[in-house]
Design a protein around this motif. Structure first.
Motif, PDB file in Angstrom:
ATOM      1  N   LEU A  13      72.087  44.629  16.692  1.00  0.00           N
ATOM      2  CA  LEU A  13      72.524  45.183  17.987  1.00  0.00           C
ATOM      3  C   LEU A  13      71.677  46.397  18.332  1.00  0.00           C
ATOM      4  O   LEU A  13      72.177  47.440  18.733  1.00  0.00           O
ATOM      5  CB  LEU A  13      74.009  45.565  17.918  1.00  0.00           C
ATOM      6  N   THR A  15      67.719  47.414  20.211  1.00  0.00           N
ATOM      7  CA  THR A  15      67.199  47.263  21.577  1.00  0.00           C
ATOM      8  C   THR A  15      67.473  45.859  22.110  1.00  0.00           C
ATOM      9  O   THR A  15      68.025  45.686  23.198  1.00  0.00           O
ATOM     10  CB  THR A  15      65.673  47.528  21.569  1.00  0.00           C
ATOM     11  N   GLY A  17      69.320  43.106  20.701  1.00  0.00           N
ATOM     12  CA  GLY A  17      70.683  42.577  20.600  1.00  0.00           C
ATOM     13  C   GLY A  17      71.618  43.205  21.617  1.00  0.00           C
ATOM     14  O   GLY A  17      72.368  42.501  22.308  1.00  0.00           O
ATOM     15  N   ALA A  46      75.711  44.144  12.563  1.00  0.00           N
ATOM     16  CA  ALA A  46      74.739  45.249  12.500  1.00  0.00           C
ATOM     17  C   ALA A  46      75.150  46.085  11.297  1.00  0.00           C
ATOM     18  O   ALA A  46      76.148  45.768  10.635  1.00  0.00           O
ATOM     19  CB  ALA A  46      74.745  46.070  13.781  1.00  0.00           C
ATOM     20  N   ARG A  47      74.380  47.131  11.007  1.00  0.00           N
ATOM     21  CA  ARG A  47      74.698  47.893   9.800  1.00  0.00           C
ATOM     22  C   ARG A  47      75.781  48.933  10.039  1.00  0.00           C
ATOM     23  O   ARG A  47      76.687  49.106   9.235  1.00  0.00           O
ATOM     24  CB  ARG A  47      73.435  48.583   9.275  1.00  0.00           C
ATOM     25  N   ARG A  51      78.091  53.284  15.349  1.00  0.00           N
ATOM     26  CA  ARG A  51      77.049  53.664  16.307  1.00  0.00           C
ATOM     27  C   ARG A  51      77.389  53.211  17.735  1.00  0.00           C
ATOM     28  O   ARG A  51      77.817  52.080  17.936  1.00  0.00           O
ATOM     29  CB  ARG A  51      75.731  52.997  15.854  1.00  0.00           C
ATOM     30  N   ARG A  53      76.364  51.789  21.021  1.00  0.00           N
ATOM     31  CA  ARG A  53      75.232  50.961  21.439  1.00  0.00           C
ATOM     32  C   ARG A  53      75.195  50.750  22.947  1.00  0.00           C
ATOM     33  O   ARG A  53      74.401  49.957  23.449  1.00  0.00           O
ATOM     34  CB  ARG A  53      75.300  49.618  20.711  1.00  0.00           C
ATOM     35  N   PRO A  66      74.958  39.684   7.944  1.00  0.00           N
ATOM     36  CA  PRO A  66      74.597  38.822   9.074  1.00  0.00           C
ATOM     37  C   PRO A  66      74.598  37.333   8.733  1.00  0.00           C
ATOM     38  O   PRO A  66      74.878  36.496   9.589  1.00  0.00           O
ATOM     39  CB  PRO A  66      73.191  39.294   9.452  1.00  0.00           C
ATOM     40  N   ILE A  82      67.394  40.928  14.388  1.00  0.00           N
ATOM     41  CA  ILE A  82      67.273  41.942  13.336  1.00  0.00           C
ATOM     42  C   ILE A  82      65.798  42.299  13.148  1.00  0.00           C
ATOM     43  O   ILE A  82      65.405  43.460  13.183  1.00  0.00           O
ATOM     44  CB  ILE A  82      67.866  41.426  12.002  1.00  0.00           C
ATOM     45  N   GLY A  84      61.763  41.288  11.165  1.00  0.00           N
ATOM     46  CA  GLY A  84      61.169  41.225   9.823  1.00  0.00           C
ATOM     47  C   GLY A  84      60.969  39.789   9.376  1.00  0.00           C
ATOM     48  O   GLY A  84      61.791  38.924   9.663  1.00  0.00           O
ATOM     49  N   ALA A 106      64.078  36.619  18.427  1.00  0.00           N
ATOM     50  CA  ALA A 106      63.002  37.380  19.078  1.00  0.00           C
ATOM     51  C   ALA A 106      61.943  37.760  18.048  1.00  0.00           C
ATOM     52  O   ALA A 106      61.073  38.571  18.319  1.00  0.00           O
ATOM     53  CB  ALA A 106      63.598  38.646  19.698  1.00  0.00           C
ATOM     54  N   LYS A 108      58.874  37.637  15.985  1.00  0.00           N
ATOM     55  CA  LYS A 108      57.516  37.053  15.876  1.00  0.00           C
ATOM     56  C   LYS A 108      57.006  37.045  14.446  1.00  0.00           C
ATOM     57  O   LYS A 108      56.276  36.138  14.042  1.00  0.00           O
ATOM     58  CB  LYS A 108      56.508  37.789  16.765  1.00  0.00           C
ATOM     59  N   GLY A 301      56.282  43.359  28.300  1.00  0.00           N
ATOM     60  CA  GLY A 301      56.241  42.689  27.009  1.00  0.00           C
ATOM     61  C   GLY A 301      57.285  43.166  26.025  1.00  0.00           C
ATOM     62  O   GLY A 301      57.380  42.641  24.923  1.00  0.00           O
ATOM     63  N   ALA A 302      58.062  44.159  26.395  1.00  0.00           N
ATOM     64  CA  ALA A 302      59.057  44.692  25.462  1.00  0.00           C
ATOM     65  C   ALA A 302      60.150  45.399  26.245  1.00  0.00           C
ATOM     66  O   ALA A 302      60.104  45.473  27.470  1.00  0.00           O
ATOM     67  CB  ALA A 302      58.393  45.664  24.483  1.00  0.00           C
ATOM     68  N   GLY A 303      61.128  45.895  25.494  1.00  0.00           N
ATOM     69  CA  GLY A 303      62.236  46.604  26.123  1.00  0.00           C
ATOM     70  C   GLY A 303      63.458  45.710  26.215  1.00  0.00           C
ATOM     71  O   GLY A 303      63.367  44.484  26.160  1.00  0.00           O
ATOM     72  N   THR A 307      63.311  41.527  27.169  1.00  0.00           N
ATOM     73  CA  THR A 307      63.525  40.728  25.959  1.00  0.00           C
ATOM     74  C   THR A 307      64.824  39.935  26.073  1.00  0.00           C
ATOM     75  O   THR A 307      64.890  38.755  25.719  1.00  0.00           O
ATOM     76  CB  THR A 307      63.534  41.636  24.715  1.00  0.00           C
TER      77      THR A 307
HETATM   78  N1  LIG Z   1      62.184  46.022  20.984  1.00  0.00           N
HETATM   79  C1  LIG Z   1      61.544  45.157  21.741  1.00  0.00           C
HETATM   80  O1  LIG Z   1      61.191  45.453  22.878  1.00  0.00           O
HETATM   81  C2  LIG Z   1      61.226  43.774  21.211  1.00  0.00           C
HETATM   82  C3  LIG Z   1      60.498  42.891  22.026  1.00  0.00           C
HETATM   83  C4  LIG Z   1      60.253  41.590  21.570  1.00  0.00           C
HETATM   84  C5  LIG Z   1      60.700  41.222  20.325  1.00  0.00           C
HETATM   85  N2  LIG Z   1      61.373  42.117  19.542  1.00  0.00           N
HETATM   86  C6  LIG Z   1      61.839  41.665  18.228  1.00  0.00           C
HETATM   87  O2  LIG Z   1      63.257  41.646  18.233  1.00  0.00           O
HETATM   88  C7  LIG Z   1      63.753  41.949  16.945  1.00  0.00           C
HETATM   89  C8  LIG Z   1      64.687  43.157  17.013  1.00  0.00           C
HETATM   90  O3  LIG Z   1      63.978  44.266  17.513  1.00  0.00           O
HETATM   91  P1  LIG Z   1      64.703  45.593  18.035  1.00  0.00           P
HETATM   92  O4  LIG Z   1      63.664  46.390  18.725  1.00  0.00           O
HETATM   93  O5  LIG Z   1      65.952  45.264  18.765  1.00  0.00           O
HETATM   94  O6  LIG Z   1      65.052  46.292  16.644  1.00  0.00           O
HETATM   95  P2  LIG Z   1      66.055  47.494  16.376  1.00  0.00           P
HETATM   96  O7  LIG Z   1      66.333  48.248  17.637  1.00  0.00           O
HETATM   97  O8  LIG Z   1      65.534  48.229  15.211  1.00  0.00           O
HETATM   98  O9  LIG Z   1      67.416  46.754  15.969  1.00  0.00           O
HETATM   99  C9  LIG Z   1      67.555  46.060  14.761  1.00  0.00           C
HETATM  100  C10 LIG Z   1      69.042  45.759  14.589  1.00  0.00           C
HETATM  101  O10 LIG Z   1      69.204  45.014  13.381  1.00  0.00           O
HETATM  102  C11 LIG Z   1      70.291  45.575  12.661  1.00  0.00           C
HETATM  103  N3  LIG Z   1      70.066  45.351  11.242  1.00  0.00           N
HETATM  104  C12 LIG Z   1      69.035  45.745  10.468  1.00  0.00           C
HETATM  105  N4  LIG Z   1      69.217  45.347   9.197  1.00  0.00           N
HETATM  106  C13 LIG Z   1      70.409  44.716   9.162  1.00  0.00           C
HETATM  107  C14 LIG Z   1      71.170  44.093   8.155  1.00  0.00           C
HETATM  108  N5  LIG Z   1      70.725  44.040   6.896  1.00  0.00           N
HETATM  109  N6  LIG Z   1      72.355  43.550   8.497  1.00  0.00           N
HETATM  110  C15 LIG Z   1      72.812  43.587   9.769  1.00  0.00           C
HETATM  111  N7  LIG Z   1      72.130  44.156  10.768  1.00  0.00           N
HETATM  112  C16 LIG Z   1      70.949  44.709  10.476  1.00  0.00           C
HETATM  113  C17 LIG Z   1      70.305  47.045  12.995  1.00  0.00           C
HETATM  114  O11 LIG Z   1      71.601  47.573  12.752  1.00  0.00           O
HETATM  115  P3  LIG Z   1      71.969  49.120  13.063  1.00  0.00           P
HETATM  116  O12 LIG Z   1      71.869  49.254  14.550  1.00  0.00           O
HETATM  117  O13 LIG Z   1      73.366  49.260  12.599  1.00  0.00           O
HETATM  118  O14 LIG Z   1      70.973  49.957  12.327  1.00  0.00           O
HETATM  119  C18 LIG Z   1      69.924  47.000  14.476  1.00  0.00           C
HETATM  120  O15 LIG Z   1      71.074  46.854  15.274  1.00  0.00           O
HETATM  121  C19 LIG Z   1      62.517  42.139  16.062  1.00  0.00           C
HETATM  122  O16 LIG Z   1      62.162  40.917  15.492  1.00  0.00           O
HETATM  123  C20 LIG Z   1      61.449  42.538  17.080  1.00  0.00           C
HETATM  124  O17 LIG Z   1      60.142  42.229  16.635  1.00  0.00           O
HETATM  125  C21 LIG Z   1      61.630  43.379  19.961  1.00  0.00           C
END
Ligand SMILES: NC(=O)c1ccc[n+]([C@@H]2O[C@H](COP(=O)([O-])OP(=O)(O)OC[C@H]3O[C@@H](n4cnc5c(N)ncnc54)[C@H](OP(=O)(O)O)[C@@H]3O)[C@@H](O)[C@H]2O)c1
Length: 429
Positions: A13, A15, A17, A46-47, A51, A53, A66, A82, A84, A106, A108, A301-303, A307
C-alpha cells in the motif's frame, strides 16, 4: 448493478497500492461500467498497520503476510504492489498463480528476471503487468496487442523518469550531475538509494520486457548492456547543444542480422527527434513496425495516478475475460533469437577528451582512431589555454564498438590526456 463484484487483494500500500485504492474509490462508476461489474478491494497487506496512507482501509481484511492473500477464498484477483525480483513479491505471485488466481503486478524487476518461469507457471491464468513499463503509458498493450500484426525492427524509449528529470535539469540549468541528484532526492524525485535508477538497472528491466514482447522471444535481462548517467557532465550538455543534439538515457532494442541487441546508455539524439523533446519525469516509447511505420507514445512513467491507471486497466481486462499469453505468444511459439553483444554494436560516437593544450596532441589522438579504422565526422575544441587541459570533442562516422573501445584504451594512455574520456553514443532520430 446487482452483479457480484470482482474482488481484489492488494499487496503493498505504498505509492502504487494506495493509488489503486484511490482510483477504485474515485472512479468506481466508470470502472464498473467498463469491467461489466463492480470492482472491490476486500483484502490488503502491508508492513505497518498504523501508517496513514491517505486511503480508507476500514473494513478490509488485513494480512501481515502478503502470501496469505493468495489463499483468501474471497479474493478473485491478486494485485502485487510490493516490488523486488525476490522475496515476498515473488512468493505471492507464485502462490497466486499456483492457486489459479489471476495476478496484476507493477513489478518490472520480477518480470524481467523471472518472467519466463512466471509465464510457464501462469499457463492460461492471467498475469498482467501494464504498470511495470512506462507507468501510465499503455506500452505493453501497444506492443503486444496494438502492433501484433507487425514485424518490429526497433523499440526505443525513455524508460526512467528519475534519469530524465536529472538530465533535463542539467541541460536547462547548466548544473552538474551530483548537484541535481541531491536536489532530486530532496524533492522526492529520486530514492535515498538512487542506484537502480541512475545506473540504468530499472530502465534495463523495462527494456528486457519490451524486447521480449517486440521480438517474441523469451525475456532475457542478463543480455542487456547497461550504463547509467553518472558520467555525463554539464560540459557534455553544452557540447551537445553546439552539435545539435540532446542527451537522453535510452533503452534500445533492435533487430539486427546477427540477432537482437538490447542496451541502456546515455545517447545523443538529434534535437528534432520526438524523443529529444520528452523532458522532465515523462517517459516515451518509440516502436517501428514493417506495416505501421513509427509509433510514438509519451506520458507519465511513474507516480500514484498513472501507475494505478495501468493496474486498474489490467483488472478491467481480467473482469472482461480478455486474455493474451504473458509474452504475446504461447511459450512454445517464442523464437530463440540470439542476443548480440555490445562489442558488435555499430554506430556513431561522441568522444570528449580533456587534453593538455600543446602541439601534436590532436595528431596523436586522430592517429589512434585511424589505426582502429575509425573515421572522424567532426572535431570541436573549446578555447585555448596553452599548457592547461582543454576539452576536445570528436564525433565519428559509423564504426564498431569493439574498435572504439580499443581506441579509447590507447587514447587514455596518451600523456596529454588528463581525464577518463567520455563516450556517448549518437543515435539516429
Ligand atoms: N512508484 C511508482 O511510480 C512505480 C511506477 C511503476 C511501477 N512501480 C512498481 O510498483 C511496485 C511498488 O512500488 P511503490 O513505489 O508503490 O513502492 P513503495 O511505495 O515502497 O510501497 C511498497 C509497499 O509494499 C509494502 N511491503 C514491503 N514489504 C512488505 C512485506 N514483506 N509484506 C507486506 N507488505 C510489504 C510496504 O509496506 P509499508 O507501507 O507498511 O512499508 C509498502 O506499502 C514496485 O515493483 C515498483 O517497481 C512503481
Amino acid at each position: 448493478m446487482s452483479m457480484r463484484p470482482l474482488t481484489l487483494g492488494v499487496a503493498g500500500l505504498g505509492t502504487v497500492g494506495a493509488g489503486v485504492l484511490k482510483l477504485l474509490a474515485d472512479n468506481a462508476d466508470v470502472v464498473a461500467a467498463r469491467a461489466g461489474r463492480p470492482v472491490a478491494v476486500v483484502a490488503v497487506s502491508a508492513r505497518d498497520r498504523a501508517r496513514d496512507r491517505g486511503v480508507n482501509t476500514a473494513g478490509l481484511r488485513w494480512y501481515d503476510d502478503p502470501v496469505a492473500l493468495a489463499g483468501d477464498a474471497g479474493v478473485d484477483v491478486v494485485v502485487e504492489c510490493i516490488g523486488g525480483s525476490e522475496g515476498p513479491a515473488k512468493a505471492l505471485v507464485e502462490a497466486a498463480l499456483r492457486a489459479g488466481k489471476p495476478v496484476v503486478t507493477a513489478n518490472k524487476a520480477l518480470l524481467a528476471v523471472h518472467g519466463a518461469a512466471m509465464a510457464e507457471l501462469a499457463g492460461s491464468t492471467p498475469l498482467a503487468f501494464e504498470a511495470a513499463v512506462a507507468g501510465g503509458i499503455p506500452a505493453i498493450k501497444a506492443l503486444r496487442e496494438g502492433l501484433a500484426a507487425n514485424n518490429l525492427s526497433r523499440v526505443a524509449g525513455i524508460l526512467n523518469g528519475t534519469c530524465n528529470y536529472i538530465l533535463t535539469t542539467m541541460r536547462e540549468q547548466g548544473r552538474e550531475f551530483a548537484d541535481v541528484l541531491a536536489e532530486a532526492q530532496k524533492l522526492g524525485y529520486a530514492e535515498a538509494d538512487p542506484s537502480f535508477d541512475i545506473d540504468g538497472v530499472d530502465a534495463a528491466h523495462k527494456l528486457a520486457i519490451l524486447a521480449a514482447l517486440a521480438f517474441g522471444r523469451p525475456v532475457d535481462f542478463t543480455s542487456v548492456h547497461v550504463e547509467g548517467i553518472r558520467e555525463v557532465s554539464a560540459l557534455d550538455f553544452q557540447m551537445a547543444e553546439d552539435l545539435g543534439y540532446r542527451i537522453k538515457l535510452l533503452g534500445i532494442a533492435q533487430r539486427t542480422e546477427a540477432g537482437i541487441s538490447t542496451r541502456v546508455h546515455p545517447c545523443m539524439v538529434p534535437q528534432a527527434a520526438p524523443i529529444a523533446r520528452v523532458d522532465g519525469v515523462f517517459n516515451a516509447v518509440v516502436a517501428e513496425g514493417d506495416f505501421v511505420g513509427r509509433v510514438v507514445l509519451q506520458g507519465r512513467g511513474a507516480g500514484a495516478g498513472p501507475t494505478a491507471s495501468a493496474v486498474v486497466a489490467d483488472v478491467i481486462d481480467i473482469a472482461r475475460g480478455r486474455f493474451t499469453p504473458v509474452w504475446g505468444s504461447a511459450a512454445g511459439a517464442l523464437a530463440a533469437v540470439p542476443s548480440v553483444p555490445m562489442s558488435a554494436h555499430t554506430g556513431c560516437y561522441y568522444l570528449r577528451l580533456m587534453v593538455v593544450d600543446r602541439p601534436g596532441v590532436i595528431a596523436d589522438v586522430t592517429g589512434v582512431l585511424r589505426d582502429n579504422s575509425i573515421s572522424l565526422e567532426s572535431m570541436l575544441q573549446r578555447g585555448r589555454a596553452p599548457g592547461e587541459a582543454v576539452p576536445v570533442v570528436l564525433t565519428t562516422h559509423e564504426c564498431q564498438e569493439a574498435a572504439m573501445r580499443a581506441a579509447i584504451t590507447r587514447i587514455e594512455d596518451l600523456a596529454a590526456v588528463m581525464e577518463k574520456p567520455v563516450l556517448i553514443r549518437i543515435e539516429p532520430a
